[in-house]
Design a protein around this motif. Sequence first.
Motif, PDB file in Angstrom:
ATOM      1  N   SER A   1       2.139   6.651   3.648  1.00 35.09           N
ATOM      2  CA  SER A   1       0.983   6.013   4.280  1.00 35.09           C
ATOM      3  C   SER A   1       1.368   4.580   4.654  1.00 35.09           C
ATOM      4  CB  SER A   1      -0.203   5.977   3.312  1.00 35.09           C
ATOM      5  OG  SER A   1       0.076   5.068   2.241  1.00 35.09           O
ATOM      6  N   LYS A   2       0.554   3.963   5.481  1.00 34.68           N
ATOM      7  CA  LYS A   2       0.798   2.557   5.849  1.00 34.68           C
ATOM      8  C   LYS A   2       0.835   1.684   4.596  1.00 34.68           C
ATOM      9  CE  LYS A   2       0.677  -1.234   8.469  1.00 34.68           C
ATOM     10  NZ  LYS A   2       0.591  -1.865   9.614  1.00 34.68           N
ATOM     11  N   ASN A   3      -0.073   1.911   3.649  1.00 32.11           N
ATOM     12  CA  ASN A   3      -0.100   1.130   2.413  1.00 32.11           C
ATOM     13  C   ASN A   3       1.174   1.309   1.592  1.00 32.11           C
ATOM     14  OD1 ASN A   3      -2.559  -0.079   2.903  1.00 32.11           O
ATOM     15  ND2 ASN A   3      -3.713   1.476   1.801  1.00 32.11           N
ATOM     16  N   GLU A   4       1.677   2.518   1.525  1.00 30.37           N
ATOM     17  CA  GLU A   4       2.922   2.758   0.788  1.00 30.37           C
ATOM     18  C   GLU A   4       4.098   2.038   1.450  1.00 30.37           C
ATOM     19  OE1 GLU A   4       2.370   7.117  -1.245  1.00 30.37           O
ATOM     20  OE2 GLU A   4       2.511   7.047   0.955  1.00 30.37           O
ATOM     21  N   LYS A   5       4.120   2.037   2.772  1.00 29.33           N
ATOM     22  CA  LYS A   5       5.177   1.317   3.491  1.00 29.33           C
ATOM     23  C   LYS A   5       5.048  -0.185   3.254  1.00 29.33           C
ATOM     24  CE  LYS A   5       5.579   4.752   7.153  1.00 29.33           C
ATOM     25  NZ  LYS A   5       5.391   5.028   8.590  1.00 29.33           N
ATOM     26  N   GLU A   6       3.821  -0.684   3.280  1.00 31.79           N
ATOM     27  CA  GLU A   6       3.600  -2.113   3.025  1.00 31.79           C
ATOM     28  C   GLU A   6       4.040  -2.480   1.607  1.00 31.79           C
ATOM     29  OE1 GLU A   6       3.004  -4.397   5.123  1.00 31.79           O
ATOM     30  OE2 GLU A   6       2.046  -3.403   6.815  1.00 31.79           O
ATOM     31  N   ASP A   7       3.842  -1.593   0.654  1.00 32.49           N
ATOM     32  CA  ASP A   7       4.301  -1.830  -0.717  1.00 32.49           C
ATOM     33  C   ASP A   7       5.825  -1.965  -0.759  1.00 32.49           C
ATOM     34  OD1 ASP A   7       1.713  -1.785  -1.696  1.00 32.49           O
ATOM     35  OD2 ASP A   7       1.855   0.279  -2.460  1.00 32.49           O
ATOM     36  N   LEU A   8       6.529  -1.136   0.000  1.00 32.79           N
ATOM     37  CA  LEU A   8       7.991  -1.252   0.078  1.00 32.79           C
ATOM     38  C   LEU A   8       8.387  -2.624   0.609  1.00 32.79           C
ATOM     39  CD1 LEU A   8       9.259   2.145   1.540  1.00 32.79           C
ATOM     40  CD2 LEU A   8       9.593   1.279  -0.768  1.00 32.79           C
ATOM     41  N   VAL A   9       7.711  -3.060   1.662  1.00 35.28           N
ATOM     42  CA  VAL A   9       8.016  -4.353   2.283  1.00 35.28           C
ATOM     43  C   VAL A   9       7.789  -5.486   1.286  1.00 35.28           C
ATOM     44  CG1 VAL A   9       7.348  -5.979   4.100  1.00 35.28           C
ATOM     45  CG2 VAL A   9       7.565  -3.537   4.622  1.00 35.28           C
ATOM     46  N   VAL A  10       6.675  -5.450   0.585  1.00 33.40           N
ATOM     47  CA  VAL A  10       6.366  -6.498  -0.399  1.00 33.40           C
ATOM     48  C   VAL A  10       7.416  -6.516  -1.504  1.00 33.40           C
ATOM     49  CG1 VAL A  10       4.719  -7.215  -2.178  1.00 33.40           C
ATOM     50  CG2 VAL A  10       3.908  -6.585   0.094  1.00 33.40           C
ATOM     51  N   SER A  11       7.762  -5.349  -2.023  1.00 33.82           N
ATOM     52  CA  SER A  11       8.752  -5.296  -3.103  1.00 33.82           C
ATOM     53  C   SER A  11      10.116  -5.767  -2.614  1.00 33.82           C
ATOM     54  CB  SER A  11       8.852  -3.891  -3.694  1.00 33.82           C
ATOM     55  OG  SER A  11       9.394  -2.984  -2.763  1.00 33.82           O
ATOM     56  N   PHE A  12      10.436  -5.488  -1.369  1.00 31.41           N
ATOM     57  CA  PHE A  12      11.708  -5.918  -0.778  1.00 31.41           C
ATOM     58  C   PHE A  12      11.743  -7.437  -0.655  1.00 31.41           C
ATOM     59  CE2 PHE A  12      14.459  -6.701   2.941  1.00 31.41           C
ATOM     60  CZ  PHE A  12      15.619  -6.096   2.493  1.00 31.41           C
TER      61      PHE A  12
ATOM     62  N   ILE B   1      13.878 -12.861  -2.936  1.00 34.56           N
ATOM     63  CA  ILE B   1      13.583 -14.251  -3.264  1.00 34.56           C
ATOM     64  C   ILE B   1      14.474 -14.745  -4.404  1.00 34.56           C
ATOM     65  CG2 ILE B   1      11.823 -15.815  -4.200  1.00 34.56           C
ATOM     66  CD1 ILE B   1       9.763 -14.210  -2.604  1.00 34.56           C
ATOM     67  N   VAL B   2      14.863 -13.853  -5.286  1.00 33.63           N
ATOM     68  CA  VAL B   2      15.643 -14.219  -6.471  1.00 33.63           C
ATOM     69  C   VAL B   2      16.938 -14.855  -6.141  1.00 33.63           C
ATOM     70  CG1 VAL B   2      16.791 -13.303  -8.507  1.00 33.63           C
ATOM     71  CG2 VAL B   2      14.615 -12.356  -7.773  1.00 33.63           C
TER      72      VAL B   2
ATOM     73  N   MET C   1      13.334  -1.017   8.230  1.00 35.95           N
ATOM     74  CA  MET C   1      11.988  -0.912   8.744  1.00 35.95           C
ATOM     75  C   MET C   1      11.712  -2.201   9.520  1.00 35.95           C
ATOM     76  SD  MET C   1       8.457  -0.051   6.644  1.00 35.95           S
ATOM     77  CE  MET C   1       9.389   0.918   5.494  1.00 35.95           C
ATOM     78  N   LEU C   2      11.109  -2.047  10.661  1.00 32.35           N
ATOM     79  CA  LEU C   2      10.768  -3.195  11.500  1.00 32.35           C
ATOM     80  C   LEU C   2       9.254  -3.371  11.555  1.00 32.35           C
ATOM     81  CD1 LEU C   2      13.072  -2.462  14.573  1.00 32.35           C
ATOM     82  CD2 LEU C   2      13.594  -3.877  12.576  1.00 32.35           C
ATOM     83  N   ARG C   3       8.840  -4.628  11.539  1.00 29.79           N
ATOM     84  CA  ARG C   3       7.429  -4.930  11.790  1.00 29.79           C
ATOM     85  C   ARG C   3       7.327  -5.320  13.259  1.00 29.79           C
ATOM     86  NH1 ARG C   3       3.431  -5.235   8.717  1.00 29.79           N
ATOM     87  NH2 ARG C   3       4.563  -5.900   6.854  1.00 29.79           N
ATOM     88  N   CYS C   4       6.464  -4.625  13.969  1.00 31.13           N
ATOM     89  CA  CYS C   4       6.267  -4.882  15.394  1.00 31.13           C
ATOM     90  C   CYS C   4       5.183  -5.942  15.594  1.00 31.13           C
ATOM     91  CB  CYS C   4       5.858  -3.581  16.091  1.00 31.13           C
ATOM     92  SG  CYS C   4       7.090  -2.268  15.925  1.00 31.13           S
ATOM     93  N   SER C   5       5.083  -6.447  16.808  1.00 32.64           N
ATOM     94  CA  SER C   5       4.117  -7.503  17.110  1.00 32.64           C
ATOM     95  C   SER C   5       2.673  -7.073  16.870  1.00 32.64           C
ATOM     96  CB  SER C   5       4.278  -7.982  18.551  1.00 32.64           C
ATOM     97  OG  SER C   5       4.010  -6.922  19.453  1.00 32.64           O
ATOM     98  N   ASP C   6       2.406  -5.773  16.923  1.00 29.63           N
ATOM     99  CA  ASP C   6       1.049  -5.276  16.646  1.00 29.63           C
ATOM    100  C   ASP C   6       0.840  -4.970  15.158  1.00 29.63           C
ATOM    101  OD1 ASP C   6       2.489  -2.944  16.280  1.00 29.63           O
ATOM    102  OD2 ASP C   6       1.388  -1.773  17.777  1.00 29.63           O
ATOM    103  N   GLN C   7       1.795  -5.380  14.328  1.00 30.48           N
ATOM    104  CA  GLN C   7       1.783  -5.203  12.874  1.00 30.48           C
ATOM    105  C   GLN C   7       2.072  -3.770  12.422  1.00 30.48           C
ATOM    106  OE1 GLN C   7       1.791  -8.003  10.854  1.00 30.48           O
ATOM    107  NE2 GLN C   7       1.990  -8.825  12.905  1.00 30.48           N
ATOM    108  N   SER C   8       2.402  -2.879  13.343  1.00 29.12           N
ATOM    109  CA  SER C   8       2.812  -1.537  12.944  1.00 29.12           C
ATOM    110  C   SER C   8       4.234  -1.613  12.392  1.00 29.12           C
ATOM    111  CB  SER C   8       2.746  -0.575  14.137  1.00 29.12           C
ATOM    112  OG  SER C   8       3.651  -0.971  15.157  1.00 29.12           O
TER     113      SER C   8
END
Length: 81
Positions: free
Chosen positions: A64-75, A80-81, A1-8
């Motif tokens: 949803s956008k929130n579900e995708k953002e949750d994936l990014v956060v968990s990733f 970090i470990v 998944m890529l984050r674009c410059s417009d945050q999409s």
Amino acid sequence: MLRCSDQSLYTGYTNDLEKRLSKHLAGKASKYTRARLPVEMVYYEIFETKSEAMSREAKIKQFSKNEKEDLVVSFKTSKIV
């Protein structure tokens, strides 16, 4: 998944992450990302078969956008470990 410059977030599949990211950054991989450069890889999964990867891509695209953002956060947290 890529984050674009417009945050999409852009979701796709590939068999070569580095090559595909390079193409996106060069504006040669997708019309969607070409108009939203630069992009940053923020999430990925690895699968044994193209079929599995395409199935997962289709499921993620329905999130949803929130579900995708949750994936990014968990990733990010798992890396970090």
